[in-house]
Design an enzyme around this catalytic site. Structure first.
Site, PDB file in Angstrom:
ATOM      1  N   GLU A  31      24.463  37.834   5.041  1.00  9.01           N
ATOM      2  CA  GLU A  31      24.087  38.115   6.316  1.00  9.01           C
ATOM      3  C   GLU A  31      22.664  37.969   6.562  1.00  9.01           C
ATOM      4  OE1 GLU A  31      23.448  40.867   9.741  1.00  9.01           O
ATOM      5  OE2 GLU A  31      22.722  41.141   7.892  1.00  9.01           O
ATOM      6  N   GLU A  32      21.863  38.610   5.872  1.00  8.18           N
ATOM      7  CA  GLU A  32      20.390  38.802   5.968  1.00  8.18           C
ATOM      8  C   GLU A  32      19.622  37.461   6.219  1.00  8.18           C
ATOM      9  OE1 GLU A  32      19.237  41.355   6.908  1.00  8.18           O
ATOM     10  OE2 GLU A  32      20.257  43.239   5.997  1.00  8.18           O
ATOM     11  N   ASP A  43      27.550  47.462  10.438  1.00 10.65           N
ATOM     12  CA  ASP A  43      26.204  47.122   9.872  1.00 10.65           C
ATOM     13  C   ASP A  43      25.448  48.055  10.166  1.00 10.65           C
ATOM     14  OD1 ASP A  43      24.157  45.923   9.077  1.00 10.65           O
ATOM     15  OD2 ASP A  43      24.321  43.993  10.311  1.00 10.65           O
ATOM     16  N   HIS A  59      14.627  47.087   6.359  1.00 10.41           N
ATOM     17  CA  HIS A  59      14.239  46.165   5.200  1.00 10.41           C
ATOM     18  C   HIS A  59      12.996  46.247   4.530  1.00 10.41           C
ATOM     19  CE1 HIS A  59      16.540  42.653   8.126  1.00 10.41           C
ATOM     20  NE2 HIS A  59      17.237  43.485   7.570  1.00 10.41           N
TER      21      HIS A  59
END
Ligand code: PHI
Ligand code: ZN
Ligand code: CA
Length: 508
Positions: A168-169, A197, A297
């Site tokens: 996904e990232e 998410d 992140h």
């Protein structure tokens, strides 16, 4: 241990209550299998999955990113839990950036194969860290929900399918691969998709995907059915007294590929790099002026980066939504009009309209702009809608509503008796800053009584045209023959006012 004893107590009580009801009503045959109440998902179990994902990252260079061994280990962990619980699982592989990625797909046996509810979360992290909030949280919460389905031996009306997405990232790669490779017949069977998410952000907000675009910002509404998913999730948070806000349905997570092919979707989100405002801190607590997830992140997105309360509430919301949506009987359409053909709507039915221009008509609308979109040239379905003067003319004000009220009424609609009925429709109201709060778009239902089921008032401010969906209960009119009466007004002085209506639907 305590928990399972508690659950079995609840189950035996339920059995006792059902038995009592049957004994008291001997004339009735035994009821069909009851839909069990949605479970309270044990936070400790969700956190145990997060600890496992953290250990996997620790053993694999601190990350669970696409193409790294920590990703496949994560996929294997999730899959082994599901296999042991009775799911039919597949590991779907794909290639991205020269590395193999994996989606874990888990089907719960049973349910209507033509009415599939999917629930998904991305399992990959970024390379910088272990990705415990993003998105161990969503992955663990849906995993524990899937395990609760198994513990309760749920037999939902719908077929349930869970998915953990890879990469996904790197741009929604796993979910996009899954949707791209679904045969069209399979795709048509999927009637809803729920996405989770980031649901344990340390400085949490309680966001629900704005599937009906009631916020009127950013992207438009999702496919029909998204609004119902949004309402179901909101109902849960209302029941626990937690206020929610919308988050734009912009496709910035794995629901994007689903809505792109017309599958209704929804989900929750506790916030990423966005900054919590003072108003949001008043609403939800936490720290204003700080990101919802300051470790978004980053290497510090560890098991320490989780707000237990947010994770617990979201896991319970997921279970509520899955139980409610998967056990619901699919609605039957009683009436639907997409305005592609003439079906007998009447303009100015009472003969009292005062508008001199921009009267309602059915047609293919032309777009106008004036400080942004006003009359929309797009429709929600097909090429026609109901619109206040479909032509654009030589200026934005040429065929807008002028001089008062314009109304249009449906043909008679006979509603079935003794049923739960709901009306839904798509709408917009657009006006210039010269408008006023006396201007409006309104929808009424006229039967033995008249009920206003929707009003959007104007304001002395610019409002751009943007399709949204609205719904209302019509159960009070069951058994009656009714008309739907739509009116719009440019009252209190001439100003730029435009409105549109599409996809009027009544379901039982
Ligand atoms: N998909 C992004 C973060 C994100 C999650 C953004 C949910 C929006 C929503 I709604 C990521 O994984 O980094
Ligand atoms: Zn994410
Ligand atoms: Ca929006």
């Amino acid at each position: 241990m305590l928990l399972s004893r508690h659950l079995s107590w609840k189950n035996s009580m339920r059995t006792a209550i059902v038995a009592t009801i049957v004994a008291l009503t001997p004339a009735l045959t035994a009821p069909a299998a009851q839909a069990a109440a949605p479970p309270d998902i044990p936070l400790a179990n969700v956190k145990a999955h997060l600890s496992q994902l953290q250990s996997i990252a620790n053993a694999n260079g601190g990350t669970r990113a696409h193409g790294r061994p920590g990703y496949l280990a994560s996929a294997n962990y999730v899959r082994s839990q599901l296999d042991a619980a009775g799911y039919t699982t597949t590991l779907q592989s794909f290639t991205y950036n020269g590395a193999t990625g994996y989606n874990v797909i888990a089907d719960w046996p049973g349910g209507d194969p033509d009415d599939v509810l999917m629930v998904g979360a991305h399992l990959d992290s970024v390379t910088a860290g272990p990705g415990i909030n993003d998105n161990g949280s969503g992955s663990a919460a849906i995993l524990e929900t899937a395990l609760a389905v198994s513990r309760q031996a749920l037999q939902p009306a719908k077929h349930l399918r869970f998915a953990w997405w890879g990469a996904e990232e790197l741009g929604l790669r796993g979910s996009q691969f899954y949707v791209n490779n679904l045969p069209s017949a399979e795709r048509a069977r999927i009637k809803g998709y729920l996405n989770f998410d980031m649901v344990g952000s340390p400085n949490a907000g309680y966001f629900v995907y704005d599937g009906d675009n009631s916020d009127g910002t950013g992207s438009g509404p999702g496919p029909a059915g998204s609004a119902q998913i949004e309402r179901t999730i909101q109902d849960y948070f209302t029941s626990i007294g937690v206020p929610t806000r919308g988050t734009d349905f912009d496709g910035r997570s794995d629901y994007g590929p689903f809505i792109a092919v017309g599958i209704p979707a929804g989900g929750t989100f506790t916030g990423a790099e966005g900054i919590k405002t003072a108003a949001q801190a008043t609403l939800w607590g936490g720290t204003s002026g700080q990101a919802f997830d300051p470790c978004y992140h980053r290497s510090c997105d560890t098991t320490a980066n989780i707000n237990d309360t947010a994770l617990d509430r979201n896991a319970d919301a997921i279970a509520y939504a899955v139980w409610t949506l998967a056990t619901a009987v699919p609605p039957v359409t009683v009436y639907a009009d997409t305005f592609e053909t003439a079906t007998g709507w009447t303009v100015n039915p009472a003969g009292t309209d005062t508008a001199t221009l921009g009267q309602w008509e059915r047609g293919d609308p032309e777009a106008t702009t004036s400080s942004g979109a006003k009359q929309l040239g797009t429709t929600v379905s097909g090429t026609n809608d109901l619109v206040t003067g479909r032509l654009a003319g030589s200026s934005a004000g040429a065929y807008d509503i002028d001089g008062g009220v314009t109304s249009i009424q449906s043909p008679p609609i006979t509603l079935p008796s003794a049923s739960t009925l709901s009306l839904s429709f798509s709408w917009y109201l657009a006006h210039g800053s010269n408008a006023s709060s006396a201007d409006y778009l309104r929808v009424r239902v006229v039967g033995s009584t008249t009920a206003t089921v929707f009003t959007q008032a104007g304001a002395a401010a610019n409002r751009n045209g943007a399709w949204a969906t609205a719904s209302a209960s019509l159960s009070a009119f069951a058994g009656q023959t009714v008309h739907i009466l739509v009116d719009a007004a440019d009252a209190s002085g001439a100003s730029l006012v435009e409105a549109g209506i599409d996809n009027v639907t009544i379901t039982r």
